[in-house]
Design a protein around this motif. Structure first.
Motif, PDB file in Angstrom:
ATOM      1  N   LEU A  71       0.853  -1.185   0.000  1.00  0.00           N
ATOM      2  CA  LEU A  71       0.000   0.000   0.000  1.00  0.00           C
ATOM      3  C   LEU A  71       0.888   1.233   0.000  1.00  0.00           C
ATOM      4  CD1 LEU A  71      -2.882   1.147   0.198  1.00  0.00           C
ATOM      5  CD2 LEU A  71      -2.704   0.959   2.676  1.00  0.00           C
ATOM      6  N   ARG A  72       0.824   2.001  -1.107  1.00  0.00           N
ATOM      7  CA  ARG A  72       1.622   3.227  -1.192  1.00  0.00           C
ATOM      8  C   ARG A  72       1.073   4.284  -0.246  1.00  0.00           C
ATOM      9  NH1 ARG A  72       0.184   3.022  -6.557  1.00  0.00           N
ATOM     10  NH2 ARG A  72      -0.414   5.218  -6.445  1.00  0.00           N
ATOM     11  N   ASP A  73       1.959   5.129   0.253  1.00  0.00           N
ATOM     12  CA  ASP A  73       1.536   6.201   1.156  1.00  0.00           C
ATOM     13  C   ASP A  73       0.449   7.062   0.530  1.00  0.00           C
ATOM     14  OD1 ASP A  73       3.275   5.331   3.048  1.00  0.00           O
ATOM     15  OD2 ASP A  73       4.717   6.961   2.835  1.00  0.00           O
ATOM     16  N   ALA A  74       0.542   7.287  -0.781  1.00  0.00           N
ATOM     17  CA  ALA A  74      -0.427   8.144  -1.464  1.00  0.00           C
ATOM     18  C   ALA A  74      -1.840   7.576  -1.396  1.00  0.00           C
ATOM     19  CB  ALA A  74      -0.012   8.342  -2.926  1.00  0.00           C
ATOM     20  N   LYS A  75      -1.981   6.263  -1.222  1.00  0.00           N
ATOM     21  CA  LYS A  75      -3.300   5.632  -1.180  1.00  0.00           C
ATOM     22  C   LYS A  75      -3.822   5.438   0.238  1.00  0.00           C
ATOM     23  CE  LYS A  75      -3.859   4.978  -5.605  1.00  0.00           C
ATOM     24  NZ  LYS A  75      -4.709   5.951  -6.288  1.00  0.00           N
ATOM     25  N   LEU A  76      -2.950   5.572   1.239  1.00  0.00           N
ATOM     26  CA  LEU A  76      -3.336   5.258   2.610  1.00  0.00           C
ATOM     27  C   LEU A  76      -4.482   6.144   3.095  1.00  0.00           C
ATOM     28  CD1 LEU A  76      -3.017   3.755   5.239  1.00  0.00           C
ATOM     29  CD2 LEU A  76      -1.061   5.219   5.797  1.00  0.00           C
ATOM     30  N   LEU A  77      -4.358   7.456   2.936  1.00  0.00           N
ATOM     31  CA  LEU A  77      -5.425   8.353   3.379  1.00  0.00           C
ATOM     32  C   LEU A  77      -6.699   8.146   2.566  1.00  0.00           C
ATOM     33  CD1 LEU A  77      -3.508  11.690   4.116  1.00  0.00           C
ATOM     34  CD2 LEU A  77      -4.450  10.061   5.759  1.00  0.00           C
ATOM     35  N   ASP A  78      -6.541   7.843   1.268  1.00  0.00           N
ATOM     36  CA  ASP A  78      -7.717   7.565   0.424  1.00  0.00           C
ATOM     37  C   ASP A  78      -8.499   6.380   0.986  1.00  0.00           C
ATOM     38  OD1 ASP A  78      -6.979   9.561  -1.273  1.00  0.00           O
ATOM     39  OD2 ASP A  78      -6.181   8.253  -2.838  1.00  0.00           O
ATOM     40  N   VAL A  79      -7.769   5.306   1.298  1.00  0.00           N
ATOM     41  CA  VAL A  79      -8.410   4.079   1.777  1.00  0.00           C
ATOM     42  C   VAL A  79      -9.130   4.333   3.099  1.00  0.00           C
ATOM     43  CG1 VAL A  79      -7.887   1.798   2.731  1.00  0.00           C
ATOM     44  CG2 VAL A  79      -6.886   2.486   0.562  1.00  0.00           C
ATOM     45  N   LEU A  80      -8.475   5.024   4.001  1.00  0.00           N
ATOM     46  CA  LEU A  80      -9.102   5.307   5.292  1.00  0.00           C
ATOM     47  C   LEU A  80     -10.278   6.259   5.119  1.00  0.00           C
ATOM     48  CD1 LEU A  80      -5.923   5.582   7.526  1.00  0.00           C
ATOM     49  CD2 LEU A  80      -7.463   3.641   7.254  1.00  0.00           C
ATOM     50  N   GLY A  81     -10.172   7.195   4.164  1.00  0.00           N
ATOM     51  CA  GLY A  81     -11.264   8.128   3.905  1.00  0.00           C
ATOM     52  C   GLY A  81     -12.503   7.442   3.344  1.00  0.00           C
ATOM     53  N   ILE A  82     -12.307   6.349   2.628  1.00  0.00           N
ATOM     54  CA  ILE A  82     -13.436   5.595   2.080  1.00  0.00           C
ATOM     55  C   ILE A  82     -14.232   4.935   3.200  1.00  0.00           C
ATOM     56  CG2 ILE A  82     -14.021   3.535   0.721  1.00  0.00           C
ATOM     57  CD1 ILE A  82     -11.606   4.242  -1.079  1.00  0.00           C
ATOM     58  N   GLY A  83     -13.545   4.582   4.278  1.00  0.00           N
ATOM     59  CA  GLY A  83     -14.241   3.952   5.396  1.00  0.00           C
ATOM     60  C   GLY A  83     -13.755   2.561   5.746  1.00  0.00           C
ATOM     61  N   ILE A  84     -12.561   2.192   5.272  1.00  0.00           N
ATOM     62  CA  ILE A  84     -11.997   0.893   5.641  1.00  0.00           C
ATOM     63  C   ILE A  84     -11.734   0.880   7.145  1.00  0.00           C
ATOM     64  CG2 ILE A  84     -10.005  -0.646   5.353  1.00  0.00           C
ATOM     65  CD1 ILE A  84     -11.813  -0.543   2.916  1.00  0.00           C
ATOM     66  N   GLY A  85     -12.238  -0.141   7.832  1.00  0.00           N
ATOM     67  CA  GLY A  85     -12.100  -0.192   9.283  1.00  0.00           C
ATOM     68  C   GLY A  85     -10.815  -0.839   9.763  1.00  0.00           C
ATOM     69  N   ALA A  86     -10.279  -1.758   8.985  1.00  0.00           N
ATOM     70  CA  ALA A  86      -9.067  -2.462   9.405  1.00  0.00           C
ATOM     71  C   ALA A  86      -8.273  -2.859   8.167  1.00  0.00           C
ATOM     72  CB  ALA A  86      -9.423  -3.698  10.234  1.00  0.00           C
ATOM     73  N   ILE A  87      -6.956  -2.886   8.314  1.00  0.00           N
ATOM     74  CA  ILE A  87      -6.064  -3.305   7.226  1.00  0.00           C
ATOM     75  C   ILE A  87      -5.152  -4.398   7.759  1.00  0.00           C
ATOM     76  CG2 ILE A  87      -4.230  -2.592   5.631  1.00  0.00           C
ATOM     77  CD1 ILE A  87      -5.404   0.240   5.703  1.00  0.00           C
ATOM     78  N   VAL A  88      -4.992  -5.453   6.964  1.00  0.00           N
ATOM     79  CA  VAL A  88      -4.113  -6.575   7.318  1.00  0.00           C
ATOM     80  C   VAL A  88      -3.166  -6.791   6.152  1.00  0.00           C
ATOM     81  CG1 VAL A  88      -4.010  -9.041   7.883  1.00  0.00           C
ATOM     82  CG2 VAL A  88      -5.946  -7.658   8.692  1.00  0.00           C
ATOM     83  N   TRP A  89      -1.868  -6.888   6.452  1.00  0.00           N
ATOM     84  CA  TRP A  89      -0.934  -7.247   5.391  1.00  0.00           C
ATOM     85  C   TRP A  89      -1.201  -8.682   4.948  1.00  0.00           C
ATOM     86  CZ3 TRP A  89       0.648  -3.232   3.278  1.00  0.00           C
ATOM     87  CH2 TRP A  89       1.222  -2.158   3.949  1.00  0.00           C
ATOM     88  N   ARG A  90      -1.128  -8.904   3.655  1.00  0.00           N
ATOM     89  CA  ARG A  90      -1.442 -10.235   3.119  1.00  0.00           C
ATOM     90  C   ARG A  90      -0.546 -11.320   3.709  1.00  0.00           C
ATOM     91  NH1 ARG A  90      -3.855 -11.435  -2.702  1.00  0.00           N
ATOM     92  NH2 ARG A  90      -3.984 -13.676  -2.519  1.00  0.00           N
ATOM     93  N   HIS A  91       0.743 -11.009   3.914  1.00  0.00           N
ATOM     94  CA  HIS A  91       1.666 -12.024   4.450  1.00  0.00           C
ATOM     95  C   HIS A  91       1.429 -12.298   5.936  1.00  0.00           C
ATOM     96  CE1 HIS A  91       3.835  -8.249   5.367  1.00  0.00           C
ATOM     97  NE2 HIS A  91       4.333  -8.920   6.402  1.00  0.00           N
ATOM     98  N   GLU A  92       0.569 -11.499   6.581  1.00  0.00           N
ATOM     99  CA  GLU A  92       0.238 -11.714   7.999  1.00  0.00           C
ATOM    100  C   GLU A  92      -1.195 -12.231   8.171  1.00  0.00           C
ATOM    101  OE1 GLU A  92       0.872  -7.926   9.845  1.00  0.00           O
ATOM    102  OE2 GLU A  92       3.050  -8.078   9.749  1.00  0.00           O
TER     103      GLU A  92
END
Length: 202
Positions: A71-92
């Motif tokens: 996840l690029r830094d440029a997309k992080l605020l976009d994703v959170l602004g959309i309303g994503i409640g939690a993020i998990v790295w795929r390898h975790e």
């Protein structure tokens, strides 16, 4: 909860892990509604994936967990602004980790990996310092949504094309542009793009 992925192996793998959890009720993709948690799996979050997320979250009835490879830094605020409640790295994305994230999203809590939380804090600090140095500009500066719209205006897209690309209505795009040009005392779209370029948003 529902599981969404571009490839069937990822979708069935996640469903198989979560099927063993009695606290989680799996539903079909079309079964959405208040309290539903959508688990979204994507290797890379590009513009198309963000548009899919925005469409899915558009009703305001779905909470979401994003499982992503990078996840690029440029997309992080976009994703959170959309309303994503939690993020998990795929390898975790173990069974326990997925279940923990789904339950957090269902409660309305937010949950981020520690490294992403650090990156988010850095971004907020940069935005705060940048906005604080501008006279007459509200503390928020340009929102991620406004930056997305101006980036597409700068690429020469018209209102309908921008709306389709970002999964908004034409009216929403017009309102975004009107609000930011009025707020920042800009004459037109070209002036807004010039402002965003000068201030380092684009």
């Amino acid at each position: 909860m529902t599981v969404h992925a571009l490839d069937p192996i990822s979708r069935e793998g996640a469903r198989g892990q979560l099927r063993r959890r009695p606290e989680i009720e799996l539903r079909e993709d079309s079964e959405t509604g208040p309290g539903t948690v959508a688990l979204l799996i994507s290797d890379v979050l590009d513009d198309d994936a963000v548009a899919r997320l925005r469409r899915m979250m558009g009703s305001g009835q779905t909470r979401a967990v994003l499982v992503v490879g990078s996840l690029r830094d440029a997309k992080l605020l976009d994703v959170l602004g959309i309303g994503i409640g939690a993020i998990v790295w795929r390898h975790e994305a173990t069974e326990d980790r997925l279940a923990q994230a789904v339950m957090a999203a269902a409660r309305g809590d937010g949950e981020l990996p520690a490294d992403l939380l650090g990156r988010l804090i850095d971004q907020v600090n940069v935005l705060h310092r940048t906005a604080a140095g501008r006279v007459g500009v509200p503390g928020s500066g340009l929102s991620p949504r406004e930056v997305d719209v101006l980036r597409l205006v700068a690429d020469g897209l018209g209102t309908s094309e921008i709306a389709a690309k970002l999964a908004y209505s034409d009216r929403t795009i017009k309102n975004i542009l009107h609000e930011l040009t009025t707020r920042l005392h800009l004459r037109n779209r070209a002036h807004a793009v010039a402002y965003a370029l000068r201030e380092g948003y684009l």
